[in-house]
Design a protein around this motif. Sequence first.
Motif, PDB file in Angstrom:
ATOM      1  N   VAL A  20       0.827   4.166  -2.948  1.00  0.00           N
ATOM      2  CA  VAL A  20       0.705   5.601  -2.653  1.00  0.00           C
ATOM      3  C   VAL A  20       1.896   6.361  -3.239  1.00  0.00           C
ATOM      4  O   VAL A  20       1.734   7.434  -3.835  1.00  0.00           O
ATOM      5  N   ARG A  21       3.097   5.794  -3.107  1.00  0.00           N
ATOM      6  CA  ARG A  21       4.296   6.452  -3.638  1.00  0.00           C
ATOM      7  C   ARG A  21       4.235   6.558  -5.165  1.00  0.00           C
ATOM      8  O   ARG A  21       4.569   7.599  -5.739  1.00  0.00           O
ATOM      9  N   VAL A  56      -8.401   6.165  -3.482  1.00  0.00           N
ATOM     10  CA  VAL A  56      -7.876   7.181  -4.396  1.00  0.00           C
ATOM     11  C   VAL A  56      -9.021   8.117  -4.749  1.00  0.00           C
ATOM     12  O   VAL A  56     -10.069   7.671  -5.217  1.00  0.00           O
ATOM     13  N   GLN A  99      -5.452  12.117  -4.944  1.00  0.00           N
ATOM     14  CA  GLN A  99      -4.908  11.883  -3.614  1.00  0.00           C
ATOM     15  C   GLN A  99      -5.131  10.417  -3.260  1.00  0.00           C
ATOM     16  O   GLN A  99      -6.194   9.864  -3.533  1.00  0.00           O
ATOM     17  N   ALA A 100      -4.133   9.811  -2.634  1.00  0.00           N
ATOM     18  CA  ALA A 100      -4.234   8.419  -2.213  1.00  0.00           C
ATOM     19  C   ALA A 100      -4.076   8.352  -0.704  1.00  0.00           C
ATOM     20  O   ALA A 100      -3.208   9.017  -0.133  1.00  0.00           O
ATOM     21  N   SER A 101      -4.928   7.561  -0.072  1.00  0.00           N
ATOM     22  CA  SER A 101      -4.820   7.384   1.373  1.00  0.00           C
ATOM     23  C   SER A 101      -5.035   5.913   1.706  1.00  0.00           C
ATOM     24  O   SER A 101      -5.840   5.232   1.077  1.00  0.00           O
ATOM     25  N   ILE A 102      -4.303   5.445   2.693  1.00  0.00           N
ATOM     26  CA  ILE A 102      -4.387   4.043   3.098  1.00  0.00           C
ATOM     27  C   ILE A 102      -5.568   3.890   4.053  1.00  0.00           C
ATOM     28  O   ILE A 102      -5.653   4.580   5.068  1.00  0.00           O
ATOM     29  N   THR A 105      -4.961   6.814 -13.390  1.00  0.00           N
ATOM     30  CA  THR A 105      -4.309   6.220 -12.220  1.00  0.00           C
ATOM     31  C   THR A 105      -4.464   4.701 -12.226  1.00  0.00           C
ATOM     32  O   THR A 105      -3.516   3.971 -11.922  1.00  0.00           O
ATOM     33  N   VAL A 121      -6.504   0.928  -0.480  1.00  0.00           N
ATOM     34  CA  VAL A 121      -6.008   2.285  -0.705  1.00  0.00           C
ATOM     35  C   VAL A 121      -7.112   3.058  -1.415  1.00  0.00           C
ATOM     36  O   VAL A 121      -7.566   2.656  -2.484  1.00  0.00           O
ATOM     37  N   LYS A 137       1.789   9.328  -6.046  1.00  0.00           N
ATOM     38  CA  LYS A 137       2.317  10.670  -5.778  1.00  0.00           C
ATOM     39  C   LYS A 137       3.424  11.047  -6.753  1.00  0.00           C
ATOM     40  O   LYS A 137       3.525  12.198  -7.168  1.00  0.00           O
ATOM     41  N   SER A 154       0.833  -1.207   0.000  1.00  0.00           N
ATOM     42  CA  SER A 154       0.000   0.000   0.000  1.00  0.00           C
ATOM     43  C   SER A 154       0.868   1.258   0.000  1.00  0.00           C
ATOM     44  O   SER A 154       0.539   2.240  -0.670  1.00  0.00           O
ATOM     45  N   LYS A 155       1.985   1.221   0.710  1.00  0.00           N
ATOM     46  CA  LYS A 155       2.901   2.365   0.682  1.00  0.00           C
ATOM     47  C   LYS A 155       3.498   2.550  -0.708  1.00  0.00           C
ATOM     48  O   LYS A 155       3.666   3.682  -1.179  1.00  0.00           O
TER      49      LYS A 155
END
Length: 161
Positions: free
Chosen positions: A109-110, A130, A120-123, A141, A128, A113, A105-106
């Motif tokens: 997001v990376r 978006v 915007q992406a958030s866990i 995306t 995730v 970005k 998930s990180k």
Amino acid sequence: MPSFDVVCEPDMVELKNAIEQSNKEISNRFDFKGSDSRVEQKDEALILFGDDDFKLGQVRDVLVNKMAKRNVDVRYLKDDKTETIGGDKRKQTMKIQKGITSELSKKVVRIIKDSKIKVQASIQGDAVRVTGGKRDDLQETMALLKKEVTEAPLGFNNFRD
């Protein structure tokens, strides 16, 4: 504001159908006559049974082929352990992967970005989320993630407009 979730979970109905088709083929095949080879599903795991290592491998091949025909990605299955059960019979457990790991998930997001797409992406736990201003950005995306992330099968659901 449009949004969607990036998840990593198989279609359980299709997986169950693949298991049933595998068991049907195993019961009909000549080389499995008289053997106790089969595939069972227990909660979040598949259990493969075979008379020996060779037949266990054959059961696995049949399952993988049926999953491919039903469009279920094989990367959802993770080999867990193979053990001997009574005499020469073998049993293999395969875990069904559900949810995105924190490391993946990180990475997602990376990637989002770094792409400079206006989203915007958030866990959100094992998914995730978006969000973006336009549908086109979200679709761009999705295409980017399908291309960039190859170590796990990603799915997109909960698309809101």
